[in-house]
Design an enzyme around this catalytic site. Structure first.
Site, short mmCIF file in Angstrom:
data_model
loop_
_atom_site.label_atom_id
_atom_site.label_comp_id
_atom_site.label_asym_id
_atom_site.label_seq_id
_atom_site.Cartn_x
_atom_site.Cartn_y
_atom_site.Cartn_z
N TRP A 181 0.86 -1.18 0.00
CA TRP A 181 0.00 0.00 0.00
C TRP A 181 0.90 1.23 0.00
O TRP A 181 1.86 1.30 0.77
CB TRP A 181 -0.92 0.04 1.22
CG TRP A 181 -1.67 1.34 1.30
CD1 TRP A 181 -2.79 1.68 0.62
CD2 TRP A 181 -1.30 2.50 2.06
NE1 TRP A 181 -3.16 2.98 0.91
CE2 TRP A 181 -2.26 3.50 1.79
CE3 TRP A 181 -0.25 2.79 2.93
CZ2 TRP A 181 -2.19 4.77 2.37
CZ3 TRP A 181 -0.19 4.06 3.51
CH2 TRP A 181 -1.16 5.03 3.23
N GLU A 222 -3.02 -3.04 -2.54
CA GLU A 222 -4.14 -2.47 -1.78
C GLU A 222 -4.46 -1.05 -2.25
O GLU A 222 -3.58 -0.20 -2.33
CB GLU A 222 -3.80 -2.45 -0.29
CG GLU A 222 -4.86 -1.82 0.59
CD GLU A 222 -4.45 -1.78 2.04
OE1 GLU A 222 -5.19 -1.16 2.85
OE2 GLU A 222 -3.40 -2.35 2.40
N LYS A 224 -6.97 2.63 -2.14
CA LYS A 224 -7.56 3.54 -1.17
C LYS A 224 -8.41 4.55 -1.92
O LYS A 224 -8.13 4.86 -3.08
CB LYS A 224 -6.47 4.26 -0.37
CG LYS A 224 -6.97 4.86 0.94
CD LYS A 224 -5.80 5.17 1.87
CE LYS A 224 -6.29 5.59 3.24
NZ LYS A 224 -5.21 5.72 4.22
N ASP A 255 -9.64 -3.23 1.72
CA ASP A 255 -9.68 -2.69 3.07
C ASP A 255 -11.04 -2.04 3.28
O ASP A 255 -11.45 -1.18 2.52
CB ASP A 255 -8.56 -1.67 3.25
CG ASP A 255 -8.44 -1.16 4.68
OD1 ASP A 255 -9.45 -0.67 5.21
OD2 ASP A 255 -7.34 -1.24 5.25
N HIS A 258 -11.33 1.73 3.06
CA HIS A 258 -10.77 2.43 1.92
C HIS A 258 -11.77 2.67 0.79
O HIS A 258 -11.38 2.83 -0.36
CB HIS A 258 -9.56 1.65 1.39
CG HIS A 258 -8.38 1.75 2.29
ND1 HIS A 258 -7.12 1.30 1.92
CD2 HIS A 258 -8.23 2.25 3.54
CE1 HIS A 258 -6.27 1.51 2.90
NE2 HIS A 258 -6.93 2.08 3.90
N HIS A 282 -8.59 -6.49 4.71
CA HIS A 282 -8.22 -5.71 5.89
C HIS A 282 -9.53 -5.26 6.52
O HIS A 282 -10.25 -4.45 5.97
CB HIS A 282 -7.36 -4.51 5.51
CG HIS A 282 -5.91 -4.85 5.41
ND1 HIS A 282 -4.93 -3.89 5.25
CD2 HIS A 282 -5.27 -6.04 5.47
CE1 HIS A 282 -3.74 -4.48 5.20
NE2 HIS A 282 -3.93 -5.78 5.33
N ASP A 290 -12.19 6.30 6.50
CA ASP A 290 -11.09 5.45 6.95
C ASP A 290 -10.67 5.78 8.39
O ASP A 290 -9.52 6.12 8.65
CB ASP A 290 -9.91 5.63 5.99
CG ASP A 290 -8.85 4.55 6.20
OD1 ASP A 290 -9.16 3.51 6.79
OD2 ASP A 290 -7.72 4.76 5.74
N ASP A 292 -10.89 3.63 10.96
CA ASP A 292 -10.22 2.45 11.51
C ASP A 292 -10.57 2.19 12.97
O ASP A 292 -9.69 2.01 13.82
CB ASP A 292 -8.70 2.56 11.33
CG ASP A 292 -8.29 2.48 9.88
OD1 ASP A 292 -8.77 1.58 9.19
OD2 ASP A 292 -7.52 3.33 9.42
N ASP A 322 -7.15 -4.34 10.47
CA ASP A 322 -6.45 -3.06 10.28
C ASP A 322 -7.23 -1.95 10.96
O ASP A 322 -7.98 -1.21 10.32
CB ASP A 322 -6.28 -2.77 8.79
CG ASP A 322 -5.40 -1.55 8.53
OD1 ASP A 322 -4.89 -0.98 9.51
OD2 ASP A 322 -5.24 -1.16 7.36
#
Length: 414
Positions: A181, A222, A224, A255, A258, A282, A290, A292, A322
């Protein structure tokens, strides 16, 4: 507890579900827990740049791991509260050495203590190049940078991480997923997106040119949507990496943070699986894009787990976590998040899959809705408690007490 499980087993049997088969299947699914939750994505090298790419852990809860030994101790505690055998996802800037190599000079020996520890713990290891938190990434451009010298630096870094990951996979007898990434993008509107994406593609091609045994290492890429400082354009978009993964036969990493908050990652799985051999997930909870957060048993996680099970994708999907939350106990975050991922998978494994698929194939939408809603009341918790008991890990108040006791023991770290 045993009486509760036996009663639940009979209930599920009435729905045509074998709880023993579900427990056995769950025991074979490893979750790759991410090292960076334990220290707020700081790493163990001397910093020379900003984090970049939207990476930021908020909060200052007591107990952050300050060195590899503390991080491993925290991980050992967390794994002891999670049923089953799992993996650790290690970023390149978590090296364990008295040396201070730059990113383009890292070698396997700088991570050998992690491999030795993983062997002792019976864990697999995954790996990631670190394309952020470095002076040569402060423009939020790395592999797509117009400066050929900066691109060469990051290409070398990526080549070395692939070599290290392959050595790790060989040493542990399990392929290390090496996930790529990069934070590359622009804060304001670029005028030549094509040039940046051509540079990224060429850099990746050079970086991935050397072939490694897939029994030792697997490449993943990966995407985003955007990040802080790259709001106008992310060079490595979903479309870019989906095409790249198909052409170059790499894993595609999805992800959950993302994409746009209204996008459903569960819906993407069956689509991309038709064109990509293997996937990497992820898993996080993007409360506001994002962000997380620690994952919950919410609809997004439950739907994703169901898609993996019902779509027959478990054997082709590597599940990693993640999230990074510094407002709460870091070890508790690991335990809660990983167990929630397992709970979601178990719930999917305990659903009457064949019955649900049959009524849908018969276009019986009423029965599909009725079955789906009534299944929510099935005694999943009793099966989860049985699974934990067989693995010697606590649940409920016992788990809470253990997490509180450990947090108190590390709260003095400054």
């Amino acid at each position: 507890m045993k009486n509760s499980y036996n009663a639940a087993r009979e209930v599920f049997a009435g729905w045509g579900v074998d709880t023993e088969a579900a427990i056995s299947a769950l025991a074979t699914i490893p979750i790759s827990m991410h090292c960076w939750q334990g220290d707020d994505v700081v790493g163990f090298e001397k910093k020379s740049g900003t984090s970049g790419g939207g990476i930021q852990a908020t909060g200052n809860h007591p107990g952050r791991a300050r060195n590899p030994d503390e991080l491993r101790a925290d991980l050992e505690f967390a794994y002891s509260k999670i049923p089953g055998k799992h993996r650790l996802n290690l970023h390149a800037f978590y090296l364990d050495t008295d040396e201070r190599p730059d990113r383009d000079a890292i070698e396997y020996r700088h991570y050998a203590p992690w491999v030795d520890w993983a062997k002792e713990q019976g864990l697999g290891l995954d790996f990631n190049p670190t394309f952020f938190a470095h002076a040569k990434a402060d423009d939020n451009l790395t592999l797509s940078h117009p400066d050929a010298g900066i691109r060469a630096f990051w290409i070398e870094h990526g080549q070395r991480t692939r070599e290290i990951a392959a050595r790790i996979g060989e040493a542990l007898g399990s392929p290390a997923v090496n996930n790529i990434w990069v934070p590359d993008g622009y804060k304001d509107n670029p005028v030549d997106r094509m040039a940046a994406r051509r540079r990224l593609e060429a850099s990746l091609d050079t970086m991935l040119a050397e072939k490694h045994d897939k029994a030792h290492m697997l490449d993943a890429v990966e995407s985003k949507l955007f990040g802080i400082g790259v709001e106008a354009c992310t060079v490595g978009s979903h479309e870019f990496y989906m095409g790249y993964a198909i052409k170059r036969k790499t894993l595609l990493c999805l992800d959950m943070g993302h994409f746009h908050p209204t996008e459903n990652i569960a819906d993407k799985l069956s689509s991309v699986a038709l064109s990509v051999d293997e996937l990497l997930l992820h898993v996080s909870r993007p409360m506001r894009w994002d962000s997380d957060h620690v994952i919950l048993q919410d609809d997004s996680i439950l739907q994703m787990a169901q898609e993996l099970v019902f779509g027959g994708l478990l054997a082709r999907t590597h599940i990693g976590l993640d999230f990074f939350d510094a407002t709460i106990s870091r070890t508790a975050a690991w335990v809660i998040g990983t167990r929630n991922m397992q709970k979601a998978l178990l719930r999917a494994l305990l659903l009457p899959q064949e019955k649900l698929k049959r009524v849908e194939e018969n276009l019986d939408w009423t029965s599909r809705l009725l079955l789906t809603e009534e299944a929510r009341d099935l005694p999943f918790a009793a099966v989860w408690e049985e699974f934990c008991a067989r693995n010697g890990v606590p649940t409920g108040l016992g788990l809470i007490a253990d997490l509180d006791t450990y947090q108190a023991s590390v709260a003095g770290r400054i």
